[in-house]
Design a protein around this motif. Structure first.
Motif, PDB file in Angstrom:
ATOM      1  N   THR A  18       0.847  -1.122  -0.033  1.00 30.41           N
ATOM      2  CA  THR A  18      -0.030  -0.107  -0.108  1.00 30.41           C
ATOM      3  C   THR A  18       0.860   1.261  -0.151  1.00 30.41           C
ATOM      4  O   THR A  18       0.543   2.215  -0.778  1.00 30.41           O
ATOM      5  CB  THR A  18      -0.860   0.004   1.149  1.00 30.41           C
ATOM      6  OG1 THR A  18      -0.102  -0.197   2.580  1.00 30.41           O
ATOM      7  CG2 THR A  18      -2.078  -1.142   1.340  1.00 30.41           C
ATOM      8  N   MET A  19       1.867   1.282   0.757  1.00 34.34           N
ATOM      9  CA  MET A  19       2.998   2.510   0.828  1.00 34.34           C
ATOM     10  C   MET A  19       3.516   2.670  -0.777  1.00 34.34           C
ATOM     11  O   MET A  19       3.678   3.766  -1.093  1.00 34.34           O
ATOM     12  CB  MET A  19       4.162   2.014   1.779  1.00 34.34           C
ATOM     13  CG  MET A  19       3.347   2.144   3.328  1.00 34.34           C
ATOM     14  SD  MET A  19       2.378   3.407   3.760  1.00 34.34           S
ATOM     15  CE  MET A  19       3.724   4.540   3.854  1.00 34.34           C
ATOM     16  N   SER A  20       3.852   1.673  -1.201  1.00 30.71           N
ATOM     17  CA  SER A  20       4.450   1.651  -2.470  1.00 30.71           C
ATOM     18  C   SER A  20       3.458   2.216  -3.628  1.00 30.71           C
ATOM     19  O   SER A  20       3.755   2.868  -4.517  1.00 30.71           O
ATOM     20  CB  SER A  20       4.975   0.368  -3.016  1.00 30.71           C
ATOM     21  OG  SER A  20       4.145  -0.428  -3.360  1.00 30.71           O
ATOM     22  N   THR A  21       2.111   1.716  -3.393  1.00 33.04           N
ATOM     23  CA  THR A  21       1.099   2.261  -4.292  1.00 33.04           C
ATOM     24  C   THR A  21       0.923   3.893  -4.181  1.00 33.04           C
ATOM     25  O   THR A  21       0.649   4.611  -5.108  1.00 33.04           O
ATOM     26  CB  THR A  21      -0.200   1.517  -3.911  1.00 33.04           C
ATOM     27  OG1 THR A  21      -0.031   0.332  -4.287  1.00 33.04           O
ATOM     28  CG2 THR A  21      -1.302   2.104  -4.920  1.00 33.04           C
ATOM     29  N   LEU A  22       1.011   4.364  -2.871  1.00 37.41           N
ATOM     30  CA  LEU A  22       0.805   5.669  -2.568  1.00 37.41           C
ATOM     31  C   LEU A  22       2.029   6.465  -2.973  1.00 37.41           C
ATOM     32  O   LEU A  22       1.716   7.566  -3.611  1.00 37.41           O
ATOM     33  CB  LEU A  22       0.458   5.912  -1.012  1.00 37.41           C
ATOM     34  CG  LEU A  22      -0.698   5.371  -0.377  1.00 37.41           C
ATOM     35  CD1 LEU A  22      -0.762   5.411   0.971  1.00 37.41           C
ATOM     36  CD2 LEU A  22      -2.081   6.205  -0.929  1.00 37.41           C
ATOM     37  N   ALA A  23       3.018   5.738  -3.026  1.00 36.67           N
ATOM     38  CA  ALA A  23       4.332   6.559  -3.566  1.00 36.67           C
ATOM     39  C   ALA A  23       4.288   6.697  -5.033  1.00 36.67           C
ATOM     40  O   ALA A  23       4.596   7.712  -5.641  1.00 36.67           O
ATOM     41  CB  ALA A  23       5.575   5.683  -3.161  1.00 36.67           C
ATOM     42  N   MET A  24       3.726   5.647  -5.678  1.00 34.57           N
ATOM     43  CA  MET A  24       3.422   5.722  -7.344  1.00 34.57           C
ATOM     44  C   MET A  24       2.325   6.697  -7.401  1.00 34.57           C
ATOM     45  O   MET A  24       2.608   7.348  -8.689  1.00 34.57           O
ATOM     46  CB  MET A  24       3.101   4.534  -7.785  1.00 34.57           C
ATOM     47  CG  MET A  24       4.133   3.354  -7.681  1.00 34.57           C
ATOM     48  SD  MET A  24       5.751   3.849  -8.548  1.00 34.57           S
ATOM     49  CE  MET A  24       6.980   2.847  -7.968  1.00 34.57           C
ATOM     50  N   VAL A  25       1.300   6.928  -6.746  1.00 27.79           N
ATOM     51  CA  VAL A  25       0.318   7.862  -7.182  1.00 27.79           C
ATOM     52  C   VAL A  25       0.970   9.500  -6.863  1.00 27.79           C
ATOM     53  O   VAL A  25       0.543  10.158  -7.584  1.00 27.79           O
ATOM     54  CB  VAL A  25      -0.675   7.630  -5.960  1.00 27.79           C
ATOM     55  CG1 VAL A  25      -1.962   8.768  -6.149  1.00 27.79           C
ATOM     56  CG2 VAL A  25      -1.263   6.377  -6.513  1.00 27.79           C
TER      57      VAL A  25
END
Length: 192
Positions: free
Chosen positions: A56-63
């Motif tokens: 989830t943290m990597s997804t938020l970083a990609m966003v």
């Protein structure tokens, strides 16, 4: 960039953080300029829930979320001007992998036939449930009756205030005779 965020969202495993991540992405894609949706407190409950799942943290970083430390604490803040399309692409990918669960246990239990539900209960529990249902029905009937009486009283009050032809006999009668005044009740020659 949208493809990378979508791929990151698709790799998020099932966890308690998925509904929160969906809400964050949905809010950000709907209203990317709202500062409330552009910042997540990592010290709070939401931040802790997101921190438990690295994907989830990597997804938020990609966003476009980046860590930012202030005197108020640690936050994830969106750095880009318009993260809406990226958040929308990530949300679509996340919805594809984790569709909304419309078949929860309470919903299925509520739609199950009564016979199936009663079979699982003991006779004592069934009697309690039936007594509670009767009590609820009686309470509902009494509530409706009170509401009807209140409406009738309000109509009578309105008629008394607004109708110039209203007489006390319109609303009050005893023994089939209207009671108007003392004289109407006892007559001129009988008491007055």
């Amino acid at each position: 960039m949208e493809e990378i965020a979508a791929n990151a969202a698709a790799s998020v495993p099932s966890s308690n953080a998925v509904p929160l991540l969906k809400t964050i992405l949905k809010n950000l894609s709907r209203d990317p300029a709202n500062p409330k949706y552009r910042r997540i407190r990592m010290d709070g409950a939401a931040g802790q829930k997101l921190n438990q799942v690295p994907e989830t943290m990597s997804t938020l970083a990609m966003v476009g979320f980046q860590e930012e430390r202030t005197e108020d604490g640690l936050f994830l803040c969106v750095a880009s001007e318009n993260p809406g399309p990226i958040a929308a692409a990530a949300l679509v990918a996340l919805e594809r992998v984790h569709p909304p669960n419309s078949f929860s246990a309470p919903a299925l239990l509520a739609t199950a036939p009564k016979q199936i539900q009663q079979e699982k209960l003991s006779l004592k529990a069934q009697a309690r449930r039936d007594a509670e249902a009767r009590r609820q029905a009686e309470l509902e009937a009494a509530r409706k009756h009170r509401e009807e009486i209140k409406k009738q009283i309000e109509r009578d009050n309105r008629a008394r205030r607004e109708d110039p032809n209203w007489k006390p006999g319109n609303g009050v009668s005893k023994g089939g005779r209207d009671i108007d005044t003392f004289r109407g009740k006892y007559g001129e020659d009988r008491g007055g």
